[in-house]
Design a protein around this motif. Sequence first.
Motif, short mmCIF file in Angstrom:
data_model
loop_
_atom_site.label_atom_id
_atom_site.label_comp_id
_atom_site.label_asym_id
_atom_site.label_seq_id
_atom_site.Cartn_x
_atom_site.Cartn_y
_atom_site.Cartn_z
N VAL A 106 50.30 42.76 -1.97
CA VAL A 106 51.62 42.55 -2.53
C VAL A 106 51.61 43.08 -3.95
CG1 VAL A 106 53.39 40.86 -3.14
CG2 VAL A 106 51.95 40.47 -1.13
N MET A 107 52.57 43.95 -4.25
CA MET A 107 52.67 44.55 -5.58
C MET A 107 54.08 44.39 -6.12
SD MET A 107 50.62 47.84 -4.25
CE MET A 107 51.08 47.41 -2.60
N ARG A 108 54.19 44.17 -7.39
CA ARG A 108 55.50 44.10 -8.06
C ARG A 108 55.58 45.23 -9.07
NH1 ARG A 108 57.95 39.90 -12.45
NH2 ARG A 108 59.44 41.41 -13.21
N THR A 109 56.74 45.88 -9.11
CA THR A 109 56.98 46.97 -10.03
C THR A 109 58.36 46.79 -10.65
OG1 THR A 109 55.76 48.42 -8.52
CG2 THR A 109 57.06 49.49 -10.23
N ASN A 110 58.46 46.97 -11.95
CA ASN A 110 59.76 46.99 -12.59
C ASN A 110 60.31 48.41 -12.52
OD1 ASN A 110 59.65 44.25 -13.34
ND2 ASN A 110 58.47 44.75 -15.15
N VAL A 111 61.58 48.54 -12.17
CA VAL A 111 62.19 49.86 -12.01
C VAL A 111 63.50 49.92 -12.81
CG1 VAL A 111 61.18 50.29 -9.74
CG2 VAL A 111 63.40 49.16 -9.91
N THR A 159 66.94 52.29 -5.58
CA THR A 159 67.08 51.54 -4.33
C THR A 159 65.73 51.34 -3.67
OG1 THR A 159 67.38 53.52 -2.97
CG2 THR A 159 69.38 52.55 -3.96
N ALA A 160 65.70 50.41 -2.73
CA ALA A 160 64.47 50.18 -1.95
C ALA A 160 64.13 51.43 -1.15
CB ALA A 160 64.65 48.97 -1.03
N ASP A 161 65.14 52.09 -0.58
CA ASP A 161 64.91 53.34 0.17
C ASP A 161 64.27 54.40 -0.71
OD1 ASP A 161 65.75 52.76 2.72
OD2 ASP A 161 67.79 53.47 2.40
N ARG A 205 63.51 44.60 -10.10
CA ARG A 205 62.14 44.35 -9.65
C ARG A 205 62.00 44.83 -8.21
NH1 ARG A 205 61.73 38.21 -9.93
NH2 ARG A 205 63.95 38.45 -9.60
N ILE A 206 60.95 45.58 -7.94
CA ILE A 206 60.63 46.03 -6.60
C ILE A 206 59.34 45.35 -6.18
CG2 ILE A 206 59.76 47.99 -5.23
CD1 ILE A 206 62.62 48.52 -5.60
N TYR A 207 59.35 44.78 -4.99
CA TYR A 207 58.16 44.17 -4.40
C TYR A 207 57.78 44.99 -3.18
CZ TYR A 207 59.28 40.18 -7.32
OH TYR A 207 59.55 39.38 -8.39
N THR A 208 56.52 45.35 -3.10
CA THR A 208 56.01 46.09 -1.96
C THR A 208 54.97 45.24 -1.25
OG1 THR A 208 56.32 48.15 -3.19
CG2 THR A 208 54.93 48.25 -1.22
#
Length: 171
Positions: free
Chosen positions: A65-70, A75-77, A141-144
């Motif tokens: 699990v990774m978090r990135t600020n964008v 978009t998620a896509d 915030r993007i979570y992968t």
Amino acid sequence: MKKVIVPVLAVVVFGQLLAQAMRTHTDRKAGFSIRHPVNWTKTVNNSDGSNVTLATQDQLVVIQVMRTNVPKGITADAFLQEVEKHIGETHVNQLPEEKRHARPEHLRSMNADEASAGYYDLDHEGHKIHQLIMVMRKATRIYTVMVTFADAADEEVKNLAIQVADSFKIL
């Protein structure tokens, strides 16, 4: 004979229950939680871009699990497409277009604004592996959640890995 069967059966049933016992990992700083089996290894490391790595004891399933600020507007896509480009031409999304986006009820359960997913069959040093990448966005915030499992992993463990990924929630 019955006295031997009952304790053996009890040990087998207890072992199965223990294998399915779940624990919640909560990372308040990164703003997410995820449920995982208690017998999986957990490594918390916020220095290499991965907030948490969960794995079966035999390493046949690994979840990161990774978090990135964008910047606003990503978009998620778009983020998933950048991940695919970065990883290389081996990552060709095999999910049909209509299955790549989370439905409203899934967005609510994850507390996400939007979500996109990709599924990939890969060959790594002669070993067939499978990868599911879920990208969720909440504001900037993007979570992968990246689920990687070896072809050798049994179906029960693969299904459990998907359940773990589906338990992800943005706080």
